[in-house]
Design an enzyme around this catalytic site. Structure first.
Site, short mmCIF file in Angstrom:
data_model
loop_
_atom_site.label_atom_id
_atom_site.label_comp_id
_atom_site.label_asym_id
_atom_site.label_seq_id
_atom_site.Cartn_x
_atom_site.Cartn_y
_atom_site.Cartn_z
N HIS A 105 0.81 -1.22 0.00
CA HIS A 105 0.00 0.00 0.00
C HIS A 105 0.85 1.27 0.00
CE1 HIS A 105 -3.74 1.91 -0.12
NE2 HIS A 105 -4.37 1.30 0.90
N ASP A 132 -2.33 1.81 -4.78
CA ASP A 132 -3.61 2.13 -4.16
C ASP A 132 -4.68 1.13 -4.57
OD1 ASP A 132 -5.09 3.24 -6.64
OD2 ASP A 132 -3.24 4.42 -6.61
#
Length: 454
Positions: free
Chosen positions: A425, A429
Site C-alpha cells: 500500500h 492504491d
C-alpha cells in the site's frame, strides 16, 4: 675409564631402545583444513545437507565433499586436494560458516616411524626436529646428558611413544586426553586405532560417566522432539518476518473459468500426443504478464530508503511450489517474450527440479511478482504475504462448479475460481489494484486473447 664410559652409554642406550619416534611435525604440516569458500550472493552461512565422505575416506581433486543449502539454492562442494579425510567439522543439519573449515584432509598420511633406534648406534642417535645429538667425544658426562635430553623430550609427547597405527586426528584426541595409544584396544585394519576405540577406552575407564550418559539418553526419549530450524524453513522465517512489516492490503474477486476449462478439455488429447502436460497455470502466468504491460507499477520494487520506485523491465513471474522441504518460489524469466507453450515447458522444468532439489540460484533470484495456487491443495480464499522486494502477490483458490444467474435471469452452471491479491500500500492504491485485477480477469476469462497475443 673408557670401559666405564662405554658401559654407561650402552646402559642408557638400552633404556631408550624401545622408544619409537614419529614425524609429528610432518603429520601436522600435511594436514590441511578445507574451508568453505564464498559461494556468492553475499551468503555467509549454509546448512550441511548431506556428506559424500566420512572420516578415513580417500578423496581426489573435484570429488564431492558434501552438499550445502543456502537461502538461495543447493550447492555441491568439491575437494581441492588429494588425500585422506581425517575430520568432519559439522553434522548433517548444522550451520556451516563461509571461511571456516569443513573438513581436515591429510594430503600425505604418515604412519611409518622415521627411525628405529634398534638399528642405529648410540653415537648417531638423533631425535627428529631436534639439534641434540650424542657427541662423538668419549666424555661420560656428555653421553649421559644427551641421552637424558632425548628421553625427556620424548616423554613430553607420550602418545607418540608406541608402535600403534593411528591417523593424525586420532593421535590428537589421544594426546588431548593423555591416553597412551598402546593401551587402547584397536579394532581398525592392521591394528589401527580408530576414534571409536579412543571413545570406548575413555568410557570404559569411568563406569559412572557411562551410566549418566545412558540415563540422560533415556530421559531425552521421554521429552518433546526439538527440531533445529534450517534450510527452506529458516529462509521462510526471515522472509515472512520482513514481509509482515510491509503495510499492505488485500483485494479479492471471482473469475469465470468456464471458457478456460473448455479450452483445456479440447486441447488435452493433442497436448498429450506432444508430451505436453496442459494446466491452467501457464494461462494465469501469461495473463499476468499481459496485464503488467498496462500496469508496470505492480512489477516494481521500493528501495530500502523508500525514496525510489524501481520499475522492472522483465516479467520474472514466481510460482510458489510445495515441496518436501517446504515452500519455494522459483520464477520464470522474461514471460513477456514467451508463448503459452514455452511457459508450459519452463514451468514443468521448474516443477521437476523443485521436486528433486535441483533448483539453482538463477531459478530462485530476480522474481518480480508471484502467483500461489492454493487451489490444487484446497481452499477458496486466503491472504497471501508479499515476497520482498516484490510489491504484489496473488493466491488462486480451487475451481468449483457453482450455480450462477445470467443477465436474462436464467440459472446456469459455471466454473468459478477466487483470486486473492495482496499489494504494497506504500506505492499501490486500491483503485489501481482493482483495475489491474479486472484486466487480468478479462484475459483469463477469454483465453483466446492470450493465444492470439492481442
Amino acid at each position: 675409564m673408557i670401559l666405564r664410559i662405554l658401559f654407561k652409554a650402552n646402559t642408557l642406550y638400552s633404556s631408550v631402545n624401545k622408544v619409537q619416534f614419529y614425524r609429528t611435525s610432518a603429520v601436522l604440516l600435511n594436514t590441511v583444513q578445507f574451508k568453505l569458500s564464498d559461494i556468492g550472493e553475499g551468503i555467509r552461512e549454509v546448512t550441511v545437507r548431506e556428506w559424500s565422505v566420512k572420516v578415513g575416506d580417500i578423496v581426489s581433486q573435484f570429488d564431492n565433499i558434501c552438499s550445502v543449502e543456502s537461502d538461495k539454492a543447493t550447492v555441491n562442494i568439491t575437494s581441492r586436494y588429494d588425500g585422506t579425510i581425517t575430520k568432519l567439522y559439522y553434522q548433517v543439519g548444522e550451520i556451516a560458516l563461509v571461511g571456516k573449515p569443513l573438513v581436515d584432509i591429510d594430503v600425505n598420511e604418515v604412519d611409518v616411524p622415521i627411525r628405529d633406534p634398534a638399528n642405529v648406534p648410540p653415537e648417531k642417535l638423533v631425535l627428529e626436529n631436534s639439534s641434540n645429538t650424542l657427541p662423538s667425544s668419549s666424555s661420560e658426562a656428555g653421553i649421559q646428558k644427551s641421552m637424558e635430553n632425548a628421553i625427556s623430550m620424548v616423554d613430553l609427547d607420550p602418545c607418540h611413544i608406541n608402535r600403534t597405527l593411528a591417523t593424525p586426528a586420532v593421535r590428537r584426541i589421544a594426546k588431548e586426553n593423555n591416553i597412551l595409544l598402546s593401551n587402547v584396544i584397536a579394532t581398525g585394519k592392521k591394528g589401527r586405532v580408530l576414534k571409536e576405540d579412543i571413545l570406548r577406552h575413555m568410557t570404559g575407564n569411568n563406569d559412572k560417566d557411562e551410566k549418566l550418559v545412558i540415563e540422560e539418553k533415556s530421559f531425552h526419549k521421554q521429552t518433546d522432539t526439538v527440531q533445529q530450524i534450517q534450510g527452506v524453513r529458516k529462509v521462510m522465517i526471515k522472509t515472512m518476518t520482513k514481509s509482515h512489516s510491509i503495510p499492505s492490503f488485500g483485494y479479492c474477486d471471482e473469475i469465470n473459468m468456464s471458457k478456460l476449462v473448455l479450452m483445456k478439455y479440447e486441447v488435452k488429447e493433442y497436448a498429450k500426443s506432444k508430451n505436453i502436460n496442459i494446466t491452467y497455470m501457464p494461462f494465469f502466468i501469461k495473463a499476468l504478464s499481459k496485464a503488467l504491460l498496462e500496469y508496470p507499477i505492480l512489477n516494481a520494487s521500493l528501495n530500502e530508503e523508500c525514496e525510489h520506485i524501481i520499475l522492472k523491465n522483465s516479467h520474472n513471474i514466481g510460482v510458489a511450489m510445495d515441496t518436501k522441504e517446504g515452500l519455494i518460489v522459483p520464477n520464470i524469466k522474461n514471460v513477456e517474450k514467451l508463448s503459452i507453450a514455452e511457459i508450459t515447458s519452463e514451468l514443468n522444468r521448474l516443477l521437476v527440479a523443485g521436486r528433486e532439489s535441483r533448483l539453482g540460484p538463477s531459478d530462485m533470484l530476480g522474481g518480480t511478482i508471484t502467483i500461489s495456487n492454493i487451489g490444487i491443495i484446497g481452499g477458496t480464499y486466503t491472504r497471501p504475504l508479499i515476497l520482498p522486494p516484490e510489491v504484489c502477490i496473488v493466491a488462486l483458490g480451487k475451481t468449483r462448479l457453482v450455480p450462477a444467474i445470467s443477465e436474462n435471469g436464467d440459472v446456469t452452471k459455471v466454473y468459478q475460481m477466487a483470486a486473492s491479491w495482496t499489494a504494497d500500500h506504500r506505492i499501490i492504491d486500491g483503485a489501481t489494484m482493482a483495475r489491474f485485477s479486472n484486466l487480468w480477469k478479462t484475459y483469463v476469462e477469454n483465453p483466446n486473447f492470450l493465444l492470439l497475443d492481442l
